[in-house]
Design a protein around this motif. Structure first.
Motif, mmCIF file in Angstrom:
data_model
loop_
_atom_site.group_PDB
_atom_site.id
_atom_site.type_symbol
_atom_site.label_atom_id
_atom_site.label_comp_id
_atom_site.label_asym_id
_atom_site.label_seq_id
_atom_site.Cartn_x
_atom_site.Cartn_y
_atom_site.Cartn_z
ATOM 1 N N VAL A 214 -2.742 4.294 16.303
ATOM 2 C CA VAL A 214 -3.054 3.583 15.060
ATOM 3 C C VAL A 214 -2.079 2.409 14.930
ATOM 4 N N PRO A 215 -2.474 1.373 14.185
ATOM 5 C CA PRO A 215 -1.512 0.283 13.967
ATOM 6 C C PRO A 215 -0.355 0.774 13.101
ATOM 7 N N VAL A 216 0.820 0.226 13.314
ATOM 8 C CA VAL A 216 1.990 0.660 12.544
ATOM 9 C C VAL A 216 1.766 0.430 11.050
ATOM 10 N N GLU A 217 0.954 -0.545 10.708
ATOM 11 C CA GLU A 217 0.652 -0.827 9.301
ATOM 12 C C GLU A 217 -0.068 0.340 8.627
ATOM 13 N N TYR A 218 -0.702 1.182 9.410
ATOM 14 C CA TYR A 218 -1.400 2.349 8.863
ATOM 15 C C TYR A 218 -0.482 3.163 7.955
ATOM 16 N N PHE A 219 0.764 3.298 8.364
ATOM 17 C CA PHE A 219 1.704 4.112 7.601
ATOM 18 C C PHE A 219 2.197 3.412 6.337
ATOM 19 N N ALA A 220 2.073 2.092 6.284
ATOM 20 C CA ALA A 220 2.572 1.334 5.143
ATOM 21 C C ALA A 220 1.505 1.111 4.072
ATOM 22 N N GLU A 221 0.238 1.160 4.478
ATOM 23 C CA GLU A 221 -0.841 0.853 3.550
ATOM 24 C C GLU A 221 -1.013 1.935 2.502
ATOM 25 N N GLU A 222 -1.397 1.501 1.332
ATOM 26 C CA GLU A 222 -1.709 2.442 0.242
ATOM 27 C C GLU A 222 -3.016 3.130 0.565
ATOM 28 N N LYS A 223 -3.177 4.346 0.081
ATOM 29 C CA LYS A 223 -4.428 5.076 0.249
ATOM 30 C C LYS A 223 -5.487 4.471 -0.658
ATOM 31 N N ASN A 224 -6.614 4.097 -0.096
ATOM 32 C CA ASN A 224 -7.727 3.584 -0.899
ATOM 33 C C ASN A 224 -8.876 4.565 -0.794
#
Length: 65
Positions: free
Chosen positions: A54-64
């Motif tokens: 997964v992209p590293v941003e996956y862990f930073a993004e808010e749950k939508n």
């Protein structure tokens, strides 16, 4: 962040211990994240992102939802 990590574990049928051992990360790191004792460092997030594909941003993004 830990919730997303836990979701990936569940999806893939893995344990945090196995992921820790396969990536040379101390198992206590994940329990510290879970309890809020520490926050993930970028290098660990990068390792996990590569491991799970997964992209590293996956862990930073808010749950939508």
């Amino acid at each position: 962040m830990y919730e997303k990590f836990a979701a990936l574990l569940k999806e893939r049928g893995l344990t945090a211990y196995r992921v820790a051992k396969e990536n040379d990360i101390a198992p206590s790191v994940f329990s510290d994240w879970k309890t809020g004792r520490s926050k993930p460092k970028f290098d660990k997030l990068l390792i996990l992102a590569k491991y799970f594909g997964v992209p590293v941003e996956y862990f930073a993004e808010e749950k939508n939802e």
